[in-house]
Design an enzyme around this catalytic site. Sequence first.
Site, short mmCIF file in Angstrom:
data_model
loop_
_atom_site.label_atom_id
_atom_site.label_comp_id
_atom_site.label_asym_id
_atom_site.label_seq_id
_atom_site.Cartn_x
_atom_site.Cartn_y
_atom_site.Cartn_z
N CYS A 113 0.69 -1.28 0.04
CA CYS A 113 0.22 -0.01 -0.02
C CYS A 113 0.83 1.04 -0.01
CB CYS A 113 -0.96 -0.12 1.31
SG CYS A 113 -2.06 -1.59 1.22
N HIS A 260 -3.36 6.96 2.60
CA HIS A 260 -3.68 5.60 2.12
C HIS A 260 -5.25 5.14 2.46
CE1 HIS A 260 -4.47 1.44 0.96
NE2 HIS A 260 -4.13 1.02 2.04
N ASN A 290 -10.56 -0.58 -0.29
CA ASN A 290 -9.35 -0.44 -0.17
C ASN A 290 -8.62 -1.12 -1.45
OD1 ASN A 290 -6.63 -1.01 0.51
ND2 ASN A 290 -6.86 -1.15 2.49
C1 LIG Z 1 -10.68 -6.25 9.06
C2 LIG Z 1 -11.42 -5.67 10.64
C3 LIG Z 1 -12.62 -4.78 10.22
C4 LIG Z 1 -11.87 -6.60 11.51
O1 LIG Z 1 -12.33 -6.31 12.46
P1 LIG Z 1 -11.70 -6.60 14.04
O2 LIG Z 1 -12.40 -6.71 15.05
O3 LIG Z 1 -10.09 -6.56 14.00
O4 LIG Z 1 -12.13 -8.44 13.57
P2 LIG Z 1 -11.40 -9.79 14.04
O5 LIG Z 1 -10.57 -10.17 12.95
O6 LIG Z 1 -10.77 -9.59 15.40
O7 LIG Z 1 -12.69 -10.53 14.10
C5 LIG Z 1 -13.65 -10.23 15.03
C6 LIG Z 1 -14.80 -10.93 14.74
O8 LIG Z 1 -15.41 -10.46 13.58
C7 LIG Z 1 -15.45 -11.68 12.70
N1 LIG Z 1 -15.30 -11.30 11.19
C8 LIG Z 1 -14.22 -10.96 10.63
N2 LIG Z 1 -14.56 -10.59 9.35
C9 LIG Z 1 -15.81 -10.63 9.31
C10 LIG Z 1 -16.51 -10.30 8.10
N3 LIG Z 1 -16.02 -9.87 7.09
N4 LIG Z 1 -17.67 -10.74 8.27
C11 LIG Z 1 -18.43 -10.91 9.59
N5 LIG Z 1 -17.62 -11.33 10.62
C12 LIG Z 1 -16.32 -10.95 10.43
C13 LIG Z 1 -14.40 -12.51 13.06
O9 LIG Z 1 -14.86 -13.92 12.74
C14 LIG Z 1 -14.50 -12.39 14.72
O10 LIG Z 1 -15.67 -13.13 15.21
P3 LIG Z 1 -15.53 -14.12 16.59
O11 LIG Z 1 -15.45 -12.84 17.53
O12 LIG Z 1 -16.77 -14.69 16.80
O13 LIG Z 1 -14.32 -14.84 16.33
C15 LIG Z 1 -10.35 -4.75 11.43
O14 LIG Z 1 -9.26 -5.66 11.77
C16 LIG Z 1 -9.55 -3.63 10.46
O15 LIG Z 1 -10.10 -3.01 10.00
N6 LIG Z 1 -8.22 -4.11 10.28
C17 LIG Z 1 -7.35 -3.18 9.50
C18 LIG Z 1 -7.49 -3.72 8.22
C19 LIG Z 1 -6.94 -2.82 7.14
O16 LIG Z 1 -7.24 -1.68 6.79
N7 LIG Z 1 -6.17 -3.71 6.30
C20 LIG Z 1 -5.63 -3.14 5.24
C21 LIG Z 1 -4.23 -2.45 5.46
S1 LIG Z 1 -3.51 -1.67 4.47
#
Ligand SMILES: CC(C)(COP(=O)(O)OP(=O)(O)OC[C@H]1O[C@@H](n2cnc3c(N)ncnc32)[C@H](O)[C@@H]1OP(=O)(O)O)[C@@H](O)C(=O)NCCC(=O)NCCS
Length: 333
Positions: A113, A260, A290
Amino acid sequence: MPASRILGTGHYLPPRVVTNFDVMKMMETSDEFIVQRTGVRRRRHAEADVSASDLAALACQEAVADAGLTMDQIDLVIMNTITPDHADPGCAFFLQAKLGLAGIPVLDIKQQCAGLIYGLSLADHFVRAGTYRHVLVACAEVLSTRIDGSNEGRNIAILLGDGAGAVVVGPAEDDSRRILSTILHADGRHAKALYTEAPGSALGRKEHVTKDDIDAGRVHFRMDGKAIFQNGVDKMSEAVVECLQANGLALEQIDALVPHQANLRMLEKIVERLGISREKVFANVEEYGNMASASLPIAFHEARQSGLIRPGSLVILVAFGSGFSWGSALLRA
Ligand SMILES: CC(C)(COP(=O)(O)OP(=O)(O)OC[C@H]1O[C@@H](n2cnc3c(N)ncnc32)[C@H](O)[C@@H]1OP(=O)(O)O)[C@@H](O)C(=O)NCCC(=O)NCCS
């Protein structure tokens, strides 16, 4: 040493719009989850016969025309993508062939990115040194080819969109419009916080890729979402402060911040952390998701089109991506 500036920008977004409701047909998720956690409402997906170099070529043509140049005036092509046309050679070769630029050097960089910031920095140095006069920097992604709708992959799959952005860097006529600084960082200790394990040479065997890699999901992105979120907010905020300090500027002097477009919640946290006026921060992640390296040049291009950035505006571009890789660019646009 003479300065360089961005002479022109271009972008290309494939026409097919994919809503969160369409994504719900690909994996177990909900519009509510996606909007609440990421802010994304729509993204674009390219058709199956469209590659990263196809998208990049269209963005490059627009950027070169915007710079008031013709393609034969380009002296170097730098390309960044995590979705290359083929495993090798680099995607820049396929782009170069489509642009009709046989013979000039091409350079693939792999900064995820943060590709535009690294590409701009290289272009700025080459132009200031007098090595090349006009450098084309292209960032293109077909992330729709990397969607894994399994429960392990859906945290990242919901974010992804396709697109391309490009800039042309060349000599600055005077100080009113120029690149003032580029500051780069990387920290490979976190390379596995967001990575794709296979294909590769570090898999403890001689085969580059196996059917088992596909069956076991090793060919898909795996992301520690919380680590990426936290570090993305920290590093992008710190990079803005570092850029201001390095240039002896106060935040109030900045006309626009273009980050970004990782995730709207991350952008909101950065706004809060820096205490910058929200109106100065460009965001289009709700519309396009993204697009990894393509997000920043497209956002910069649209910020120019929207009037947020005008000739002479003082602008900070900031990015963070896997690796970790991050940095800033300060310019008089
Ligand atoms: C991706 C993101 C939204 C996920 O949120 P989070 O709270 O960290 O999610 P987690 O991976 O810890 O998962 C939390 C719960 O949501 C669930 N979950 C994850 N993705 C999901 C989706 N697409 N739909 C529904 N549920 C989802 C998981 O299974 C987990 O469930 P559980 O608590 O029953 O195990 C968040 O981590 C995020 O925005 N991270 C940055 C990502 C990013 O910007 N990446 C690009 C960088 S350049």
